[in-house]
Scaffold this active site. Structure first.
Site, short mmCIF file in Angstrom:
data_model
loop_
_atom_site.label_atom_id
_atom_site.label_comp_id
_atom_site.label_asym_id
_atom_site.label_seq_id
_atom_site.Cartn_x
_atom_site.Cartn_y
_atom_site.Cartn_z
N PHE A 16 -12.40 -3.98 65.16
CA PHE A 16 -11.35 -2.97 64.95
C PHE A 16 -12.02 -2.06 63.82
O PHE A 16 -12.80 -0.74 64.64
CB PHE A 16 -9.86 -2.76 64.58
CG PHE A 16 -9.52 -1.55 64.81
CD1 PHE A 16 -8.46 -1.01 66.12
CD2 PHE A 16 -9.44 -0.16 63.42
CE1 PHE A 16 -8.05 0.53 65.67
CE2 PHE A 16 -9.05 0.37 63.66
CZ PHE A 16 -8.01 0.49 65.16
N GLU A 17 -13.03 -2.89 63.06
CA GLU A 17 -13.32 -1.48 62.12
C GLU A 17 -15.32 -1.01 62.77
O GLU A 17 -16.33 -0.51 62.20
CB GLU A 17 -13.42 -2.29 60.69
CG GLU A 17 -12.57 -1.75 59.87
CD GLU A 17 -11.49 -2.74 60.47
OE1 GLU A 17 -11.77 -4.39 61.08
OE2 GLU A 17 -9.78 -2.63 60.26
N CYS A 53 -16.19 -11.15 67.78
CA CYS A 53 -15.29 -12.20 68.56
C CYS A 53 -13.53 -11.46 68.14
O CYS A 53 -13.24 -12.17 67.36
CB CYS A 53 -15.50 -13.75 68.49
SG CYS A 53 -14.75 -14.65 69.02
N VAL A 54 -12.63 -11.48 69.24
CA VAL A 54 -11.48 -10.92 69.54
C VAL A 54 -11.00 -12.52 70.39
O VAL A 54 -11.47 -12.14 71.49
CB VAL A 54 -10.63 -9.89 70.33
CG1 VAL A 54 -8.84 -8.96 69.41
CG2 VAL A 54 -12.42 -8.54 69.37
N THR A 107 0.24 -12.55 71.28
CA THR A 107 1.14 -10.49 71.42
C THR A 107 0.31 -9.48 72.17
O THR A 107 -0.82 -10.45 72.63
CB THR A 107 1.31 -10.61 69.80
OG1 THR A 107 0.07 -10.19 69.30
CG2 THR A 107 2.43 -11.43 69.28
N HIS A 120 -1.45 -7.37 70.50
CA HIS A 120 -2.48 -7.21 70.29
C HIS A 120 -3.39 -7.11 70.15
O HIS A 120 -5.16 -5.88 70.27
CB HIS A 120 -2.42 -7.94 68.89
CG HIS A 120 -2.84 -7.06 67.58
ND1 HIS A 120 -2.22 -7.30 66.82
CD2 HIS A 120 -3.72 -6.90 66.75
CE1 HIS A 120 -2.49 -6.09 65.22
NE2 HIS A 120 -3.56 -7.01 65.72
N ARG A 175 -19.95 -19.98 74.69
CA ARG A 175 -20.67 -18.22 75.62
C ARG A 175 -21.38 -17.99 74.35
O ARG A 175 -22.29 -16.84 74.40
CB ARG A 175 -19.27 -17.01 74.99
CG ARG A 175 -19.09 -17.19 76.28
CD ARG A 175 -17.91 -16.04 77.25
NE ARG A 175 -17.18 -15.97 78.07
CZ ARG A 175 -16.98 -17.31 78.77
NH1 ARG A 175 -16.24 -18.41 78.63
NH2 ARG A 175 -16.47 -17.43 79.96
C1 DLZ Z 1 -5.34 -8.47 63.50
C2 DLZ Z 1 -6.60 -9.46 64.14
C3 DLZ Z 1 -6.73 -10.15 64.82
C4 DLZ Z 1 -5.32 -10.78 65.40
N1 DLZ Z 1 -7.54 -10.26 65.92
C5 DLZ Z 1 -8.59 -10.32 65.79
C6 DLZ Z 1 -9.56 -11.40 66.29
O1 DLZ Z 1 -9.18 -11.75 66.98
N2 DLZ Z 1 -10.99 -10.53 65.66
C7 DLZ Z 1 -11.56 -9.95 65.37
O2 DLZ Z 1 -12.42 -9.18 64.90
N3 DLZ Z 1 -10.13 -8.78 64.45
C8 DLZ Z 1 -9.28 -9.80 64.44
N4 DLZ Z 1 -8.08 -8.76 64.04
C9 DLZ Z 1 -8.55 -7.95 62.56
C10 DLZ Z 1 -8.46 -5.89 62.93
O3 DLZ Z 1 -9.96 -6.53 64.00
C11 DLZ Z 1 -8.41 -5.73 61.99
O4 DLZ Z 1 -9.77 -5.72 61.08
C12 DLZ Z 1 -7.61 -5.56 61.34
O5 DLZ Z 1 -5.77 -5.13 62.40
C13 DLZ Z 1 -7.87 -4.36 60.20
O6 DLZ Z 1 -7.72 -2.77 60.75
#
Ligand code: DLZ
Length: 161
Positions: A60-61, A86-87, A92, A94, A133
């Site tokens: 997110f940052e 990597c997300v 949820t 999120h 990947r």
């Molecule tokens: C909160 C969160 C979650 C649940 N999953 C990930 C993720 O899989 N990958 C990632 O890079 N960051 C995740 N974050 C953190 C958010 O990107 C962010 O750092 C926090 O919500 C603080 O703003």
């Protein structure tokens, strides 16, 4: 399934003159470490030994860090930024919110400055999908991101600001 491009055209000038900065998230470190290594490997092959590195907490940052870095280096901006993260989908919504925010955020940054911002963020269902990947049979997204950066640097050097 998506097919990655064939060999991308790298920048053909003196590689020492290319400055690339990797902006990477710290979540899912096993995956992100591989993304960073793949990038570094591909850049080293192109004669760029030490890209700069900036770590942020999570994906997110990434847009904020890319934007602020480009704002603060305006006169001395790098040739490209590569955003890596990597997300991984959880239970949820999120996942959707973070993926949308990082994708749109990086797009907006890439349209604000005359510096290519490369999208090297994996958005996957599981850790296993992510590892596939980063050299585990489904290509290497870190290496691909570096190749895309080199290609864009080559194009961008031909375009006046
Ligand atoms: C909160 C969160 C979650 C649940 N999953 C990930 C993720 O899989 N990958 C990632 O890079 N960051 C995740 N974050 C953190 C958010 O990107 C962010 O750092 C926090 O919500 C603080 O703003």
């Amino acid at each position: 399934m998506a097919q990655s491009p064939p060999e991308l055209e790298p920048f053909s000038g003196p590689p020492a003159a290319i400055r690339i900065v990797l902006v990477h998230a710290l979540w899912n470190p096993a995956v992100v470490r591989e993304l960073v290594s793949g990038c570094e490997r591909r850049l080293k092959e192109a004669g760029i030994p030490q890209p700069g590195k900036i770590a942020v907490p999570g994906a997110f940052e990434l847009p904020f860090a890319c934007k602020r870095y480009l704002e603060s280096t305006r006169e001395n901006a790098p040739d490209a930024l590569i955003a890596l993260g990597c997300v991984i989908r959880g239970g949820t919504p999120h996942f959707e919110y973070i993926c949308q925010a990082v994708t749109e955020g990086l797009l907006r940054v890439s349209l604000l400055f005359p510096v290519p911002v490369i999208f090297g963020v994996l958005t996957v269902d599981s850790l296993q999908q992510a590892m596939e990947r980063v050299g585990g049979g489904q290509g290497h997204k870190g290496e691909e991101a570096a190749a895309a950066a080199l290609h864009m640097v080559g194009l961008n050097r031909n375009w006046k600001s």
